[in-house]
Each structure stands twice: as C-alpha cells, then as structure tokens.
Write a protein that holds these residues in place. Sequence first.
Motif, PDB file in Angstrom:
ATOM      1  N   THR A 572       0.832  -1.210   0.000  1.00 23.16           N
ATOM      2  CA  THR A 572       0.000   0.000   0.000  1.00 23.16           C
ATOM      3  C   THR A 572       0.864   1.257   0.000  1.00 23.16           C
ATOM      4  OG1 THR A 572      -0.176  -0.150   2.428  1.00 23.16           O
ATOM      5  CG2 THR A 572      -1.924  -1.152   1.123  1.00 23.16           C
ATOM      6  N   LEU A 573       2.064   1.179   0.584  1.00 15.76           N
ATOM      7  CA  LEU A 573       2.972   2.328   0.527  1.00 15.76           C
ATOM      8  C   LEU A 573       3.352   2.627  -0.917  1.00 15.76           C
ATOM      9  CD1 LEU A 573       4.880   4.428   1.792  1.00 15.76           C
ATOM     10  CD2 LEU A 573       6.581   2.607   2.042  1.00 15.76           C
ATOM     11  N   SER A 574       3.627   1.600  -1.706  1.00 15.00           N
ATOM     12  CA  SER A 574       4.008   1.826  -3.103  1.00 15.00           C
ATOM     13  C   SER A 574       2.866   2.458  -3.891  1.00 15.00           C
ATOM     14  CB  SER A 574       4.438   0.507  -3.750  1.00 15.00           C
ATOM     15  OG  SER A 574       3.347  -0.384  -3.866  1.00 15.00           O
ATOM     16  N   ILE A 575       1.629   2.007  -3.658  1.00  9.13           N
ATOM     17  CA  ILE A 575       0.483   2.583  -4.371  1.00  9.13           C
ATOM     18  C   ILE A 575       0.236   4.022  -3.929  1.00  9.13           C
ATOM     19  CG2 ILE A 575      -2.025   2.434  -4.632  1.00  9.13           C
ATOM     20  CD1 ILE A 575      -0.504   0.514  -6.383  1.00  9.13           C
ATOM     21  N   ASN A 576       0.414   4.311  -2.648  1.00  6.84           N
ATOM     22  CA  ASN A 576       0.250   5.688  -2.180  1.00  6.84           C
ATOM     23  C   ASN A 576       1.284   6.608  -2.830  1.00  6.84           C
ATOM     24  OD1 ASN A 576      -1.891   5.013  -0.532  1.00  6.84           O
ATOM     25  ND2 ASN A 576      -0.613   4.674   1.271  1.00  6.84           N
ATOM     26  N   LEU A 577       2.501   6.117  -3.013  1.00  2.00           N
ATOM     27  CA  LEU A 577       3.521   6.922  -3.692  1.00  2.00           C
ATOM     28  C   LEU A 577       3.156   7.143  -5.157  1.00  2.00           C
ATOM     29  CD1 LEU A 577       6.735   5.350  -2.122  1.00  2.00           C
ATOM     30  CD2 LEU A 577       5.822   7.642  -1.715  1.00  2.00           C
ATOM     31  N   VAL A 578       2.520   6.136  -5.782  1.00  2.00           N
ATOM     32  CA  VAL A 578       2.034   6.321  -7.151  1.00  2.00           C
ATOM     33  C   VAL A 578       0.978   7.417  -7.183  1.00  2.00           C
ATOM     34  CG1 VAL A 578       0.734   5.230  -9.020  1.00  2.00           C
ATOM     35  CG2 VAL A 578       2.562   3.971  -7.883  1.00  2.00           C
ATOM     36  N   ASP A 579       0.076   7.431  -6.199  1.00  2.00           N
ATOM     37  CA  ASP A 579      -0.964   8.461  -6.146  1.00  2.00           C
ATOM     38  C   ASP A 579      -0.366   9.855  -6.003  1.00  2.00           C
ATOM     39  OD1 ASP A 579      -2.975   6.620  -6.416  1.00  2.00           O
ATOM     40  OD2 ASP A 579      -3.296   6.375  -4.263  1.00  2.00           O
ATOM     41  N   TYR A 580       0.743   9.960  -5.268  1.00  2.00           N
ATOM     42  CA  TYR A 580       1.421  11.245  -5.103  1.00  2.00           C
ATOM     43  C   TYR A 580       2.276  11.617  -6.318  1.00  2.00           C
ATOM     44  CZ  TYR A 580       0.306  11.889  -0.132  1.00  2.00           C
ATOM     45  OH  TYR A 580      -0.338  12.106   1.058  1.00  2.00           O
ATOM     46  N   ALA A 581       2.369  10.718  -7.300  1.00  2.00           N
ATOM     47  CA  ALA A 581       3.211  10.901  -8.488  1.00  2.00           C
ATOM     48  C   ALA A 581       4.691  10.916  -8.138  1.00  2.00           C
ATOM     49  CB  ALA A 581       2.829  12.179  -9.241  1.00  2.00           C
ATOM     50  N   TYR A 582       5.058  10.246  -7.049  1.00  2.00           N
ATOM     51  CA  TYR A 582       6.469  10.079  -6.695  1.00  2.00           C
ATOM     52  C   TYR A 582       6.947   8.775  -7.329  1.00  2.00           C
ATOM     53  CZ  TYR A 582       5.391  13.587  -3.108  1.00  2.00           C
ATOM     54  OH  TYR A 582       4.987  14.720  -2.446  1.00  2.00           O
TER      55      TYR A 582
END
Length: 618
Positions: A572-582
């Motif tokens: 879920t950390l990786s997907i949250n970073l995708v949402d932030y465009a990081y």
Amino acid sequence: MAAATRSPAALPDAPGGDPPRPRLNRLRYRLSVLRHEPTVPLGILLIAVLLYLVVAPLVAVLSDSSQVQVGDEGRSGQSSGALTGYYFWRVFRSPVAELLFWKPLLHTVVVSVGVTVVAVALGGSTAWLLTRTDVAGRKWLSTALVVPYMLPSWTFALAWLALFKNSSSGGQIGILEAWGVHTPDWLAYGQVPIIICLGLHYYPFVLLLFGNALRRIDSQLEDSARILGASRGTVARRITLPLMLPSLSSSVLLVFGRILGTFGTPYILGLPVNYDLLSTSLFRSVNSQQRGVTAVLAGVIVVVGILAIIVDTRLAKEAKRFVTVGGKGAMDRVNPLGRWRRPAFCAALAVFAVGVVIPVASLALTTVTKTPGVFHKDNFTLRYWIADHLSGAPGFPHGVLRGGQLYEAAWNSLRIVGLAALVCGVVGLLIGYVVVRAGGSRVGTLLRQISFLPYMVPGIAFAAAFLSLFAVRRGPVPALYGSISLLVIVLAVTHLPYASRSGISAMTQLGREPEEAAQVSGAGWFTRLRKVIIPIQRGALVTGVILPFISGLKELSIVIMLTTSGTELLTTLSINLVDYAYDQMANAVVLVIALVSFLATYLTQRLTKTNLSSGLGG
C-alpha cells in the motif's frame, strides 16, 4: 410395606430416566472419549469460526446491497435500513450505470480475453519447449521462466510507465519520451499495456499447468500416430491438443478468475485515461463511500468468480475421460530441435528478458537517474534512496531508505503477514486432520467445502465483504477497521485454501498407527498433536505457513481497502507513492518488495526442498 409406597420415579428401573449414577458415568465416559478423540467437536468449532469469517462477510455485503444505507435516504426515497432495490437500479439501469458497471464489465471481459491469449501463447509455447524438446539450458530456463510470477503483478505496470509514460498524465515522463520518441496514450495507458503486463505476470501460471499436463501425456500415442503416417500437424491437432483441453480450460478459467480480483495493474495503467475494470470501479465506490453500490459490485464479482470455479471443477471431472497414463507404458520423450536448438533458447531467453530483466532494470534505472533515459554522469543520483531532503516532495520528503515510512511498512508487512501465515498454516493442518480423520462424515465434508470457499471469491470483493462486516460494531464483536487484527484475519482467511489443501494432502499420507501408539501410552490429544502429528507433518506445516507468507508479501487487492496510516504495508505504501506521483520512490519500494519476495521464495524452496518448476526441465 414402606418401601412399596415409593413413587415409580424413584425406583431404580422405573421408566422415564436412567439412574443418576449410571447417567453421570456415561457423561464422564463421553467427555473422556472427546478429550482423547476430539475430531468431531474440533471440526464443529472450525466450521463455526469459518462460517463467521468466510460466509458472514459475504452475507453482510449482500445485505448492504438490499438495505438503504445512511446518507442515501434522500436519493432512494426510503428510510435508512429499509429494504430497497435502489442500488441494483443505480448499478444496472441508472444514467450512471454505464460508468459504474457496464463499461468496467466490458473492459474486464476484453482484458481477460487478451491476457488469456498472451498468457496461453507464452506459457504454452515455453511449456512445450521445456518438456518436449532438447532446447539448450532446459534446467536453467525452467526456473528462470517462472520468476515473473514471484514478482508483484504491478511491477510490470510501473516498469511500463517507466518506459512508455508520456507527458499527458503529468509527472516524470518515461524513457522513450525522454529520448524524443512520442508514445500515444493507447500505448502508454489503458487496455493494451494492461493486457501485456498482466499477460507477462500470469504466463508462468499457464507454463506450470501446461508443463505438468504435457509430461503426463504418453508420448507413445503420438509415436503411434506418426508410424501410421500422420504428419506433425495432424498429431498436434488430433491427439496432443484434445488431450490438453482440460489444462487449457483450467488455465483460461483460473486466469480469468484472478483477473477479476486484481487491482494494482488496472489502477496504475487505467487511472490516467479513466479505463476502469470491475475491480477499480469497486475501489472507486469504496472511496466515495457508496456502500450500497460497493455491495452490488462486490456481489457481481463474487458470483462471476464462483461460476468460474464451478465450471473449472466440472471440467476437471470431465478431464478423467482424457487419462492416458496407465503405468509403465507411459513414456516422456523429448524431440531433438537440431539446428533450431540454440534459436529456441534465444527465443525463451527473450521471454525471460521481457518478463524479468527489462522491467526490473527499467525500475532500477528510474530510481538512480534525475531524468529518465539520460545517461550522462551528472544525471545519475542516489538521492531517491538516501537523500535527507527531497525538494518538491512534501508527502515523502526524503529518500526511501531515510525516514521511517519504509521501515515501518516493512515491519508491518513482516509481522502482519507472518502472523497471518502462521495462523493459516496451523489452522490448515487442523482442517486436514479433521477432514481425514472424520472420513466421509458431514463434518469433514462441510469443513472441506467451507475452507475452499475463499479461493472462489476474488480478492477485491472479499476485502469489500470484510469491510462491510467489520467496519461497525456487530453484537459483541467490535469494529475492527484500521486494526492489525482485521488484516491478520483477512490475510489468513483468503490464503486458507492453500494451507488447508496442503494439510489435507499431508494427513492423507499419515496413518493412524503413530497416533494410536501414543494414545495407548496414555497421551492426550494435545500431547499427540504436539509430539506426534506436528513433528511428522513439519514439512506440510512449513509449506502451509511460508506459501501464504510469500503471497501475502505481494498482496494488494485484499488489503488496499483495509489499511490505514497506522497499518500501512509495503504494497500500500508503493500505491500511495504512485498516487502522489512520486514515481522514483514508488519504483524503489516495489524493488524492495520484489527482492523480499524473491528471497522468501528462494529460502522456501531451499528449506522445503521443493521447486515451483519441478518436473519442467528435468
């Protein structure tokens, strides 16, 4: 005469009841039997627990679909809690039904067909090379070609963006765009990349199924046809392919069932162009707090998933008509490729490169370059890994290895997934014990069926069902949303079919004699379990623990709706970073997940002396 005046009920042989002492002795005897042989009570207890943890969530989510939820009173025109068909109308017939259901359903079907074609083409051809030819490097290829299945499914999606992402979605552009090669939206996002990425992830699944099936086919059948003058094409069309139909149908249905519940790849590649599948449409409904709509969509996914497994089960029964191995007459013969031996190896190596080397290398490259595709010395950097401060990244203002997010997520993943895997393995062994020891009793049969039910429910739908059941307090059970307990329970339950089948298989091979010998010596059931059964079945227990652990580390669809800021996992950390465009940090976290998953798989195979590819490259 006084004795003759006693009431009939007080007489020792009076009708209407047993004497108090014999009745008490009988009760003590039954309790003693149950203490030494608690198979039936243990089975009933397991059934009761699984009914609550497997069936009750599905009932709860279906109940939400037919009751007015809080906040929908005005739109439905009914009071909260009243029976309604509003949500079915909204999903299937309303003006927004096309966006909510019909388009995602069409996209799901198209993607499923496309992924199946890619997976069967790659998996079937590589299976034939490894099992029926003398292709160079068979042993190495048999291991290398299943590596994509060890990686998280959305690894390929992030790698695709690293290569093909264009400027239309914002953020960092891809390597090809940096080189001046414009990639159109249809190639960068949506249907085509989703099909290719999921096909690359699932082809090892088909490879394993096809490879095992090809090894079971008696090659003497094909030899006999050739002796009678049949060409290779005729043999393949009239003998080999018909015998492979059961494996083909199983591959198609099981891949389709898995695509129903997959979330990461459709979310990452479909979000920029609003290309929704049923799984992402369900996730959008959860995020917008449309509980009734979520329940209907989850119910549809559950029904379709169950139908797919039922059809596969019926086809498996039909497969008995295709049995061709009858004993020592069966032969497995490889065909010499001659001058095509090395070109065939190069083709298989290209599949490995596309499925493993290029995705992993692309992700790794983005994490060490400021601008993708620029290979000047000044462009390389480790700041996305170790920088104390990153400008322009308020949500993640440091490198991945700095700060506490990665380590906290890794600790959560290890302890939550590890505890769930331990519970899963122990319960799976107990289920195997009850099913085998209870024989064909109703308790054993019902327990076998209920323990397999989670396999029939796609992960994203099961998560929605658990969210529906445990989001609020229900009787003595408190609301568990946001807690570690809920994640442990849902991960253990969803992976229980693998552990229970491992336990059943292991207990089938264990006779009653060792346990009976311990029982004669006076050992109680818990002592026999601890000192006899578990030591003997240590291998099955380890398998029942480690396989769910490996799958749980990569799991996203099941946990994406159930984690909070305090229970964030690596996935879920990786997907949250995708949402932030990081993108760079997201790619770095996925590489960490892939490394941990690969190491766990490798150590598991070394520990259990098993191999995913056993029998393929022999």
